[in-house]
Design an enzyme around this catalytic site. Structure first.
Site, mmCIF file in Angstrom:
data_model
loop_
_atom_site.group_PDB
_atom_site.id
_atom_site.type_symbol
_atom_site.label_atom_id
_atom_site.label_comp_id
_atom_site.label_asym_id
_atom_site.label_seq_id
_atom_site.Cartn_x
_atom_site.Cartn_y
_atom_site.Cartn_z
ATOM 1 N N GLU A 60 0.847 -1.187 0.000
ATOM 2 C CA GLU A 60 0.000 0.000 0.000
ATOM 3 C C GLU A 60 0.885 1.240 0.000
ATOM 4 O O GLU A 60 1.973 1.236 0.581
ATOM 5 C CB GLU A 60 -0.909 0.027 1.244
ATOM 6 N N HIS A 64 -4.454 6.770 0.256
ATOM 7 C CA HIS A 64 -3.697 5.517 0.323
ATOM 8 C C HIS A 64 -4.311 4.530 -0.655
ATOM 9 O O HIS A 64 -5.375 4.794 -1.233
ATOM 10 C CB HIS A 64 -3.616 4.970 1.752
ATOM 11 N N HIS A 100 -5.340 0.445 -1.963
ATOM 12 C CA HIS A 100 -5.695 -0.942 -1.633
ATOM 13 C C HIS A 100 -5.302 -1.782 -2.852
ATOM 14 O O HIS A 100 -6.089 -1.894 -3.793
ATOM 15 C CB HIS A 100 -7.205 -1.064 -1.358
HETATM 16 ZN ZN LIG Z 1 -7.007 1.099 3.668
#
Ligand SMILES: [Zn+2]
Length: 181
Positions: free
Chosen positions: A24, A79, A81
């Site tokens: 990530e 962020h 995934h």
């Molecule tokens: Zn997350």
């Protein structure tokens, strides 16, 4: 609350996420008056970066103060995934520190897809996200209360002036001569 990203900034985040996959990535989006001007990747120092993210506090503080010096605001966190959808995980919700800033997530499970969220305590609500170079409708500058009053007063004064002007330009009333037989 809404988040507006230019195509270039969305592309930067997408590339950052694809390059680091299966880990990530995380970072922040900064700008002025809701207009994004910078995407700043930050180190993910999570113990298991393939399943989680944790922004490095020192790096964040440094960038945050630098933004203040530049007169920019923190507009959102982002962020990725790498194998999931852009929906906050229970860990994402638990580690939120700024409840008045949207959290943007890019999910790479299928085609890269973005979604933005407001996370206040454990209440998660979607945030309107615009990706494009045109100013979204909501982002158009709106008039403040004082500006609205000034506009209404200007229109009223102009209207009164028109009435006075048109009355003063009326021809004099015709003289009616009544002849007495
Ligand atoms: Zn997350």
């Amino acid at each position: 609350m809404y988040l507006w990203l230019s195509r270039e900034h969305a592309q930067t985040i997408q590339q950052h996420a694809l390059d680091a996959s299966p880990c990530e990535v995380c970072g922040i989006i900064a700008g002025l008056n809701q207009r994004t001007s910078k995407v700043i990747p930050l180190p993910n120092i999570a113990d298991n970066p393939q399943q989680n993210y944790h922004i490095d506090d020192c790096a964040f503080s440094e960038v945050f103060f630098q933004l203040q010096r530049e007169g920019l605001s923190l507009l959102a966190f982002y962020h990725s995934h790498p194998t999931g959808d852009p929906i906050p995980s229970p860990t994402d919700i638990k580690q939120v520190t700024y409840d008045d800033v949207p959290y943007l997530i890019i999910g790479l499970r299928r085609e890269p897809s973005f979604a933005a969220w407001s996370i206040q305590w454990d209440k998660v609500t979607p945030v309107d996200l615009y990706i494009g170079n045109q100013i979204p409708f909501q982002a158009e500058p709106s008039f403040s209360q004082v500006q609205r009053i000034a506009i209404i007063m200007a229109v009223a004064i102009a209207f009164a002036f028109m009435i006075i002007l048109s009355l003063s330009l009326l021809p004099p009333a015709p003289i009616i001569i009544t002849s007495v037989p």
